[in-house]
Motif scaffolding. Sequence first.
Motif, PDB file in Angstrom:
ATOM      1  N   GLY A  98       0.839  -1.210   0.000  1.00  0.00           N
ATOM      2  CA  GLY A  98       0.000   0.000   0.000  1.00  0.00           C
ATOM      3  C   GLY A  98       0.863   1.245   0.000  1.00  0.00           C
ATOM      4  O   GLY A  98       2.014   1.225   0.445  1.00  0.00           O
ATOM      5  N   VAL A  99       0.287   2.345  -0.493  1.00  0.00           N
ATOM      6  CA  VAL A  99       1.067   3.562  -0.738  1.00  0.00           C
ATOM      7  C   VAL A  99       0.392   4.772  -0.102  1.00  0.00           C
ATOM      8  O   VAL A  99      -0.796   5.005  -0.325  1.00  0.00           O
ATOM      9  CB  VAL A  99       1.154   3.810  -2.267  1.00  0.00           C
ATOM     10  CG1 VAL A  99       1.861   5.108  -2.568  1.00  0.00           C
ATOM     11  CG2 VAL A  99       1.841   2.660  -2.952  1.00  0.00           C
ATOM     12  N   TYR A 100       1.152   5.526   0.683  1.00  0.00           N
ATOM     13  CA  TYR A 100       0.692   6.860   1.110  1.00  0.00           C
ATOM     14  C   TYR A 100       1.461   7.885   0.308  1.00  0.00           C
ATOM     15  O   TYR A 100       2.517   8.359   0.718  1.00  0.00           O
ATOM     16  CB  TYR A 100       0.874   7.046   2.621  1.00  0.00           C
ATOM     17  CG  TYR A 100      -0.309   6.491   3.383  1.00  0.00           C
ATOM     18  CD1 TYR A 100      -1.478   7.229   3.494  1.00  0.00           C
ATOM     19  CD2 TYR A 100      -0.265   5.219   3.942  1.00  0.00           C
ATOM     20  CE1 TYR A 100      -2.583   6.723   4.149  1.00  0.00           C
ATOM     21  CE2 TYR A 100      -1.370   4.706   4.605  1.00  0.00           C
ATOM     22  CZ  TYR A 100      -2.518   5.465   4.707  1.00  0.00           C
ATOM     23  OH  TYR A 100      -3.620   4.962   5.348  1.00  0.00           O
ATOM     24  N   GLU A 101       0.936   8.204  -0.860  1.00  0.00           N
ATOM     25  CA  GLU A 101       1.664   9.057  -1.806  1.00  0.00           C
ATOM     26  C   GLU A 101       1.706  10.508  -1.340  1.00  0.00           C
ATOM     27  O   GLU A 101       0.834  10.963  -0.601  1.00  0.00           O
ATOM     28  CB  GLU A 101       1.031   8.957  -3.205  1.00  0.00           C
ATOM     29  CG  GLU A 101      -0.384   9.482  -3.329  1.00  0.00           C
ATOM     30  CD  GLU A 101      -1.448   8.448  -2.956  1.00  0.00           C
ATOM     31  OE1 GLU A 101      -1.126   7.449  -2.299  1.00  0.00           O
ATOM     32  OE2 GLU A 101      -2.619   8.688  -3.310  1.00  0.00           O
ATOM     33  N   ARG A 102       2.729  11.221  -1.811  1.00  0.00           N
ATOM     34  CA  ARG A 102       2.896  12.626  -1.415  1.00  0.00           C
ATOM     35  C   ARG A 102       1.985  13.557  -2.205  1.00  0.00           C
ATOM     36  O   ARG A 102       1.877  14.726  -1.907  1.00  0.00           O
ATOM     37  CB  ARG A 102       4.360  13.035  -1.589  1.00  0.00           C
ATOM     38  CG  ARG A 102       5.255  12.465  -0.507  1.00  0.00           C
ATOM     39  CD  ARG A 102       6.687  12.395  -0.932  1.00  0.00           C
ATOM     40  NE  ARG A 102       6.919  11.366  -1.942  1.00  0.00           N
ATOM     41  CZ  ARG A 102       8.110  11.111  -2.503  1.00  0.00           C
ATOM     42  NH1 ARG A 102       9.158  11.809  -2.129  1.00  0.00           N
ATOM     43  NH2 ARG A 102       8.231  10.161  -3.411  1.00  0.00           N
ATOM     44  N   PRO A 155       6.118   7.486  -8.177  1.00  0.00           N
ATOM     45  CA  PRO A 155       7.361   7.755  -7.426  1.00  0.00           C
ATOM     46  C   PRO A 155       7.465   6.886  -6.168  1.00  0.00           C
ATOM     47  O   PRO A 155       8.535   6.355  -5.861  1.00  0.00           O
ATOM     48  CB  PRO A 155       7.241   9.233  -7.048  1.00  0.00           C
ATOM     49  CG  PRO A 155       6.262   9.817  -8.013  1.00  0.00           C
ATOM     50  CD  PRO A 155       5.319   8.708  -8.362  1.00  0.00           C
ATOM     51  N   GLU A 156       6.356   6.714  -5.470  1.00  0.00           N
ATOM     52  CA  GLU A 156       6.396   5.920  -4.236  1.00  0.00           C
ATOM     53  C   GLU A 156       6.464   4.427  -4.566  1.00  0.00           C
ATOM     54  O   GLU A 156       7.144   3.655  -3.888  1.00  0.00           O
ATOM     55  CB  GLU A 156       5.162   6.203  -3.370  1.00  0.00           C
ATOM     56  CG  GLU A 156       5.159   7.586  -2.734  1.00  0.00           C
ATOM     57  CD  GLU A 156       4.722   8.702  -3.677  1.00  0.00           C
ATOM     58  OE1 GLU A 156       4.173   8.398  -4.756  1.00  0.00           O
ATOM     59  OE2 GLU A 156       4.938   9.882  -3.345  1.00  0.00           O
ATOM     60  N   LEU A 157       5.765   4.037  -5.673  1.00  0.00           N
ATOM     61  CA  LEU A 157       5.813   2.618  -6.079  1.00  0.00           C
ATOM     62  C   LEU A 157       7.246   2.207  -6.392  1.00  0.00           C
ATOM     63  O   LEU A 157       7.697   1.115  -6.043  1.00  0.00           O
ATOM     64  CB  LEU A 157       4.968   2.400  -7.331  1.00  0.00           C
ATOM     65  CG  LEU A 157       3.483   2.145  -7.136  1.00  0.00           C
ATOM     66  CD1 LEU A 157       2.834   1.892  -8.478  1.00  0.00           C
ATOM     67  CD2 LEU A 157       3.242   0.977  -6.184  1.00  0.00           C
ATOM     68  N   GLU A 158       7.941   3.117  -7.055  1.00  0.00           N
ATOM     69  CA  GLU A 158       9.321   2.811  -7.430  1.00  0.00           C
ATOM     70  C   GLU A 158      10.168   2.539  -6.178  1.00  0.00           C
ATOM     71  O   GLU A 158      10.935   1.574  -6.123  1.00  0.00           O
ATOM     72  CB  GLU A 158       9.898   3.994  -8.207  1.00  0.00           C
ATOM     73  CG  GLU A 158      11.145   3.622  -8.958  1.00  0.00           C
ATOM     74  CD  GLU A 158      11.719   4.837  -9.691  1.00  0.00           C
ATOM     75  OE1 GLU A 158      10.946   5.686 -10.161  1.00  0.00           O
ATOM     76  OE2 GLU A 158      12.956   4.922  -9.741  1.00  0.00           O
ATOM     77  N   ILE A 159       9.976   3.382  -5.162  1.00  0.00           N
ATOM     78  CA  ILE A 159      10.729   3.160  -3.910  1.00  0.00           C
ATOM     79  C   ILE A 159      10.338   1.798  -3.335  1.00  0.00           C
ATOM     80  O   ILE A 159      11.182   1.020  -2.880  1.00  0.00           O
ATOM     81  CB  ILE A 159      10.432   4.271  -2.873  1.00  0.00           C
ATOM     82  CG1 ILE A 159      10.670   5.659  -3.463  1.00  0.00           C
ATOM     83  CG2 ILE A 159      11.290   4.079  -1.627  1.00  0.00           C
ATOM     84  CD1 ILE A 159      10.307   6.817  -2.538  1.00  0.00           C
TER      85      ILE A 159
END
Length: 803
Positions: free
Chosen positions: A265-269, A297-301
């Motif tokens: 799961g992602v808490y995107e900026r 961007p967050e998925l990549e991390i």
Amino acid sequence: MKSHYQVVIIGGGIVGTSILYHLTKFGWKDVLLIERDELTSGSTWHAAGGFHAQNDDPTIASLQGYTIRLYKEIEAESGQNVGMHMTGGVSLATTPERWEMLKAEKSRFQTMNMETHLVTPQEILEMCPIVDLKNVIGGLYDEFEGYMDPHGTTHAYSGAARKHGGKIVLKNRVLEMKQNPDGQWSVMTEQGTIIAQHVVNAAGLWARKVGNMVGVNLPVTPMQHHYLVTKDIPELIALNREIASVTDLEGFTYLQPDRKGVLLGVYERNPRHWKTEGADWEYGMTLLPTDIDRISPELEIGFNRFPVLQNVGIRKWVNGAFTFTPDGNPLVGPVPGLKNYWVACGCMGGFSQGGAIGLTLANWMMHGDPGYDIFGMDIARYGSFASNDFYLKAKTAQFYARRFVISYPNEELPAGRPLKMSPNYDALKDVGALYGVTWGMETPQYFTPGQMDFVEHPTLRRPNAFGFVEAEVVSTREAAGMFESAVYARYEVSGAAAEKWLNYLVASKLPKVGRVKLAPMLKPNGNLMGDLTISRLADDRFWIIASYYLQEWHMRWFNDHLPASGVAIKNLSDNWMGFALSGPCSRELMSRLVDVDMSNASFPFLHCREMDVVSTNALVTRISLTGELGYEINVPVTHQRALYAALMDAGKELGLVNIGNRALDSLRLEKSYGIWNAEFTQGYTPGMSYLRNFIVYDKGDFIGRDAALKEKETGANQTLVTLRVDAIDAEPSPYSPVKHAGKVVGFVTSSAYGHYVKQSLALAYVDNDALNDPFTVDVIGDPRPCVILKEPSYDPKGEKMRM
Ligand SMILES: Cc1cc2nc3c(=O)[nH]c(=O)nc-3n(C[C@H](O)[C@H](O)[C@H](O)COP(=O)(O)OP(=O)(O)OC[C@H]3O[C@@H](n4cnc5c(N)ncnc54)[C@H](O)[C@@H]3O)c2cc1C
């Protein structure tokens, strides 16, 4: 479906079913839950189901613990599998600052009775062999974490509730509501009208719309949230156990096992709101279109942190919506001004908090009190300003984007600001005010005279603003300091029955005309409900001063206890402002602005008087939070700017300076004075602190008298003390544990560096049976020696303010 029920709950998600369960389990049987579609058909069905007990608010943390422990019980009661996987969870530290923060959190969790563990990169790898350890310094592990089956959990609540007598009707939307003259609610549904004594809005994604049905605008909005679920991962198939959940805080992602694959799961900026007004009525169990570009961007991390993701197929993408409030905590409790209309919404962590909400709301409805200090979830912690769409969107976006970002204690975040300002906002800014915010009101933290380009760096240690605060403290002690009291709440109570009513409301005696008193206000169970300052202007006219951010909370309490006639209460908080002036030169300064004898004989400590202060009619009280000779001047807002100019002009040659909140904290800690939400909360009793000295037990009946008398006999278990800390470069933060021989025997409520006495000071509650032991107190996770001061470190006899 009958035509009458004691309670109607609107919404069959994890929250609504938990409320049905708790009410019926505790003995209210005539309760109906109405669901628009099927159970879980809001946010609940597509939740990732993750749970944890950790929360910055200790009461919420302990209630999240209650929620987690409850799952076994509802599973047994209902016979419905809740699909609980207690995998344990680890939060990664990939920067030195984060590692320090996790150490500090671990220490604070000890105060909350939660045992978490700092773990090494190697230990993290053993718990989750698919994590890449690049930059990982360590982690904070909590074994009390995992994930649930959302469907199974909701049906376990509803199944157990049915066994306790609760009723559920599906496929029946609530269309409208109105309150009848007898106070009961007419609830119009697709299947007919129901009369109910109580209504609970647990409508999740639709809560704002259900609020609108009764004219309430709730500060809650849905936002989008993405996660992906992978196909089976060979490394996990080979592993004969479940991996721990991992939160990569600097990476904005969380990962948990899902069968033999994982959920990421992602808490995107760059978050997105969705249907701020509430979901469409037709919205069903459908997903929102995925927006992979936005979260890439967050998925990549995430894909770098868990490299197996680069080689495994994705089984499903989920983009769903759930609700957020400005501070991320739910909205629970009775809506001020609407009898028997309750809310339980805005819950972004239903699987950690659903049980907590059910428990506290059921207590509240049945016994008039939630049973815990849940101000952090109370709907009354907000005012109408918070429901403005621009404000709401700015604050919720900030919260979402910073969900995993470190919040430093000296940081002032920008969203939704400036919102409310005093007429002096620009004038104070021009002399270097750096502002914080309280309940939407801008309030100076400190001043940087002569250094308008000063930038404060976020830190866990003493900030680079230290010197500015020191200068304000020293000037106040040696000349005069002036704090703009825009963040005071002011109420006028008047009428033939005002004295009788106030006497019943507070636990102290009321002041005589022309006098001021500190008045603790209690709940029936003896816990604190306020630390009011009451001034008496006439036999039948009083002023109450309290905290600005408690307005809705206090007004709800006042109105709930107001007699049918004889008392009028006016909230003047946004109509009146003023200054708190203190220091040895303050009498001379005041004398230059008034035509009144300000001598001690004529206007002594704890007196109040209406007088003209230059061209302004003001209420002046002789009190101070700094421990110096001082005056609080209250004037209509329209006069605030002129008063400021007059005070500064008259004070120039007397050494008058502007002071902010931080200096005030330093000054009050030197005097061992407590404030609300730190030393005093509804979780504490007066017997624990010096507030017991203000209670007059034999004055006649007052709210909480029986409980207070009982406590007087038995005594409290803990005592408020002042600690002098052998600190190096930081003070202990709130809830840092106080320890004896490594065992927690107390906790810090607030702290500050005492700039005048040159000591690191903290106020703390300590177990009575440990008061004579040697202590340490944790500062950023490391123990530092400390001693209890027998008296305040500045002017222990209190002579200065009585001069
Ligand atoms: C993608 C995603 C991932 C998530 N991950 C997690 C997680 O890992 N952990 C966690 O704790 N939480 C998670 N959540 C959040 C969680 O889903 C919510 O906290 C929770 O579901 C809120 O429950 P609720 O009962 O308040 O609201 P909802 O589930 O929205 O329920 C409200 C119900 O009210 C009904 N209703 C509304 N209006 C009416 C009306 N007028 N008449 C009758 N019925 C009405 C609706 O049909 C609905 O069933 C996630 C959510 C999403 C979308």
